[in-house]
Design an enzyme around this catalytic site. Structure first.
Site, mmCIF file in Angstrom:
data_model
loop_
_atom_site.group_PDB
_atom_site.id
_atom_site.type_symbol
_atom_site.label_atom_id
_atom_site.label_comp_id
_atom_site.label_asym_id
_atom_site.label_seq_id
_atom_site.Cartn_x
_atom_site.Cartn_y
_atom_site.Cartn_z
ATOM 1 N NE ARG A 41 -4.147 2.281 2.595
ATOM 2 C CZ ARG A 41 -4.311 3.183 3.256
ATOM 3 N NH1 ARG A 41 -2.571 3.374 4.026
ATOM 4 N NH2 ARG A 41 -4.889 4.096 3.183
ATOM 5 C CB SER A 110 -12.638 -2.895 2.702
ATOM 6 O OG SER A 110 -11.097 -2.407 2.164
ATOM 7 C CE LYS A 139 -8.004 2.812 3.623
ATOM 8 N NZ LYS A 139 -8.767 1.877 3.272
#
Length: 211
Positions: A41, A110, A139
């Site tokens: 990521r 997700s 996040k």
């Protein structure tokens, strides 16, 4: 039919957790400790940078026989021969990704609640990443799911479920006890001073849930 990987100790990379250390060195330590799956990521990297780094990670993961998943980017996953991709709720829909990638790629989605989990199952996802279980620093807009919310998804999951969000060596057992097949861990591994020892501690807890 493609084989499902071992989702139990799922490392997700984040350059912000490395504290000046090289990503490949940190991932190598994690793999030596017993990480079973790696997701690359890199939200701020260019496509060229991602491609180069993903190639290096793919070679490293291959040397440990551990699959590499790419976050969001189907093109990078295909270009480096990764095992699959992980898609968020705002990314390309799973059904569209499947058309592009075919059946041999792993696609994770997700899910933050049972409705999203059910939709991901119906869209052909291979596994669910569910959270944020304990809250998350990566996040800020994601609501806390909690272990009870995770358990509700796991109760009728139909797919492997990975808990994510604030997971550490200290609370990993709670994620597995809620019924998840594993935990996706970011700072709980990469921000630790001794990455290998941290993963070894998680792996020891994981043995309690081995079938």
């Amino acid at each position: 039919m493609k084989a499902q990987p071992d989702y139990s100790i799922y490392l997700v990379t984040d350059d912000g957790c490395l504290q000046g250390r090289a990503l490949l060195d940190c991932v190598r330590e994690a793999l030596e400790g017993g990480v079973t799956l790696v997701q690359y990521r890199a939200k701020t990297a260019s496509s060229a940078e991602m491609y180069d780094e993903a190639l290096q990670l793919k070679a490293l993961c291959d040397s440990f026989s551990v699959p590499l998943i790419i976050n969001d980017r189907l093109d990078i996953a295909m270009a480096v021969g990764a095992a699959g991709v992980h898609l968020g709720q705002d990314d390309l829909p799973c059904t569209a990704a499947r058309k592009l990638l075919g059946e041999d790629y792993i696609i994770g989605v997700s899910a933050h609640n049972p409705a999203e989990a059910k939709a991901a199952l119906q869209s052909g996802a291979d596994y669910l990443g569910c959270g944020a279980v304990f809250g998350t620093a990566t996040k800020a807009d994601v609501k806390k799911l909690g272990t009870e919310g995770l358990a509700a998804i796991c109760k009728d999951k139909g797919l492997p479920v990975v808990g994510i969000g604030g997971v550490t060596a200290d609370n990993y057992r709670e994620v597995r006890a809620a019924g998840a097949d594993g935990a996706a861990i970011v700072s709980g591994i990469l921000a630790q001073p001794d990455i290998r020892t941290t993963v070894e501690a998680i792996a020891k807890v994981n043995q309690e849930f081995a079938k």
